[in-house]
Design an enzyme around this catalytic site. Sequence first.
Site, PDB file in Angstrom:
ATOM      1  N   HIS A 163      12.493  20.512  18.138  1.00 30.94           N
ATOM      2  CA  HIS A 163      13.187  21.695  18.679  1.00 30.94           C
ATOM      3  C   HIS A 163      14.700  21.495  18.785  1.00 30.94           C
ATOM      4  O   HIS A 163      15.396  22.375  19.292  1.00 30.94           O
ATOM      5  CB  HIS A 163      12.610  22.073  20.049  1.00 30.94           C
ATOM      6  CG  HIS A 163      11.258  22.704  19.943  1.00 30.94           C
ATOM      7  ND1 HIS A 163      11.082  24.056  19.725  1.00 30.94           N
ATOM      8  CD2 HIS A 163      10.014  22.165  19.983  1.00 30.94           C
ATOM      9  CE1 HIS A 163       9.787  24.331  19.652  1.00 30.94           C
ATOM     10  NE2 HIS A 163       9.114  23.195  19.816  1.00 30.94           N
ATOM     11  N   SER A 181       9.118  21.055  24.448  1.00 23.57           N
ATOM     12  CA  SER A 181       8.906  22.407  23.921  1.00 23.57           C
ATOM     13  C   SER A 181       8.465  23.415  24.974  1.00 23.57           C
ATOM     14  O   SER A 181       8.652  24.608  24.785  1.00 23.57           O
ATOM     15  CB  SER A 181       7.895  22.360  22.779  1.00 23.57           C
ATOM     16  OG  SER A 181       6.710  21.704  23.183  1.00 23.57           O
ATOM     17  N   LYS A 227      10.761  24.937  11.973  1.00 26.42           N
ATOM     18  CA  LYS A 227      11.272  25.760  13.074  1.00 26.42           C
ATOM     19  C   LYS A 227      12.643  26.323  12.651  1.00 26.42           C
ATOM     20  O   LYS A 227      12.672  27.299  11.913  1.00 26.42           O
ATOM     21  CB  LYS A 227      11.321  24.947  14.358  1.00 26.42           C
ATOM     22  CG  LYS A 227       9.907  24.441  14.748  1.00 26.42           C
ATOM     23  CD  LYS A 227       9.889  23.767  16.083  1.00 26.42           C
ATOM     24  CE  LYS A 227       8.597  22.998  16.326  1.00 26.42           C
ATOM     25  NZ  LYS A 227       7.385  23.818  16.376  1.00 26.42           N
TER      26      LYS A 227
HETATM   27  C1  LIG Z   1       7.919  18.521  19.631  1.00 28.52           C
HETATM   28  C2  LIG Z   1       7.196  18.902  18.377  1.00 28.52           C
HETATM   29  N1  LIG Z   1       6.937  17.947  17.465  1.00 28.52           N
HETATM   30  C3  LIG Z   1       6.291  18.242  16.318  1.00 28.52           C
HETATM   31  C4  LIG Z   1       5.858  19.520  16.048  1.00 28.52           C
HETATM   32  C5  LIG Z   1       5.116  19.776  14.777  1.00 28.52           C
HETATM   33  O1  LIG Z   1       5.952  20.358  13.815  1.00 28.52           O
HETATM   34  P1  LIG Z   1       5.328  21.109  12.572  1.00 28.52           P
HETATM   35  O2  LIG Z   1       5.053  22.504  12.975  1.00 28.52           O
HETATM   36  O3  LIG Z   1       6.379  21.002  11.515  1.00 28.52           O
HETATM   37  O4  LIG Z   1       4.084  20.388  12.187  1.00 28.52           O
HETATM   38  C6  LIG Z   1       6.105  20.536  16.955  1.00 28.52           C
HETATM   39  C7  LIG Z   1       5.634  21.904  16.672  1.00 28.52           C
HETATM   40  O5  LIG Z   1       5.150  22.615  17.495  1.00 28.52           O
HETATM   41  C8  LIG Z   1       6.796  20.223  18.158  1.00 28.52           C
HETATM   42  O6  LIG Z   1       7.056  21.174  19.067  1.00 28.52           O
END
Ligand SMILES: Cc1ncc(COP(=O)(O)O)c(C=O)c1O
Length: 392
Positions: free
Chosen positions: A208, A180, A239
């Site tokens: 992502h 990310s 997202k």
């Molecule tokens: C790589 C990754 N995994 C999991 C999440 C968590 O997702 P959520 O916002 O649905 O809890 C994020 C969110 O920032 C993320 O970037």
Amino acid sequence: MPKLDFLVKDIADLKDSGLYNTIRTLEGANSPWVQIGGRKLLNLSSNNYLGLANHPEMMKAAKDAIDKYGVGAGAVRSIAGTMDLHIKLEEALARFKGREACVVFQSGFLANAGVIPAIIRKEDVIFSDELNHASVIDGCRLTKAPILRYKHNDMADLERIIKENGNYERKYIITDGVFSMDGDIADLKSIAALGERHDCVTMVDDAHGEGVLGKGGRGVVNHLGLGERIDIEVGTLSKAFGCAGGFVAGRREIADWLKQRGRPFLFSNALSPSEAAGCLKAIELLEKSETLVTTLWENSKYFKSAMKEAGFDIGISQTPITPVMLGEANVAHGMSKRLFEDGVFAMAIGYPTVPKGKARIRAMLSAGHAKKDLDYGIERFVKIGREFKVIK
Ligand SMILES: Cc1ncc(COP(=O)(O)O)c(C=O)c1O
């Protein structure tokens, strides 16, 4: 000293070291333009990749669900919180992802915190990319198994660690699909091959990549043509899908097991009906047309090439995540502040989220941006980049 007074000092320390995060308040929807403090700003900070967070059809689906089901699920899934909407969503996601089954959680974070400790025992071993997301790290910690970190996306290092730990009966390789902070894509083809060669279960967190990569946004596994060679896919609905929620997709037994042993599934209230209905609509829209995904990629190519041409270092991203690499945190924070004054909301990211000396502004593109929005952002980046002598 009154209880918890140590927090006063901890907060002051954060402020002194420049690590205190002041959170902006949006006075309306998270759309390509947002209102903050009564001003309209171009939004380059959201994960609303496809513009679905306030898409009219999504909003209608959510409102209709409220009319039929109310605002809350009323219970945890395993007691009385599972509605036909949740089941329909799981079936639709399994179909969309081309997997046997799927379980929905209340967020992507909880999907990771649910599936990892539900499956992995303390006598197993985990091989984890050093840049994996916090929710993967926390999920791994909950297992109490040894967590052996390999160098970021370094397959030789991963294989070395696997070979050194061949004595474990059950071994797991866990990686983010898209990282990310840098927007680079995991070398999942090699990970699948290593998993097969060394008998490791493979899991990807594709937060992502969902709605962004692959045919019509089916994710990184689809993008790389890996099918079932990656054993477990975790995704988020918060997202590109524009709502909230997370999911785990794979063989049927994973879904069955998570409904028995996934702690966030068992001990936290179900996703609200409006969220479930919104997510279902997002899948319907993605299955009907690839236009949003195509527009997202066109926008990111346009923005990235203009930024590169202007002389910015935009790192190693292979996705719409665009890190504008600025080095020192004070430059990133200073530029972000100036952009804000000039009508662009683009967040600075510094240590400890990224290594020292690798501070950046992370620009996030969306299918909802019009070309003139992107031009507006590029023009201001260039003007302020010159002010800060980051570009000529
Ligand atoms: C790589 C990754 N995994 C999991 C999440 C968590 O997702 P959520 O916002 O649905 O809890 C994020 C969110 O920032 C993320 O970037």
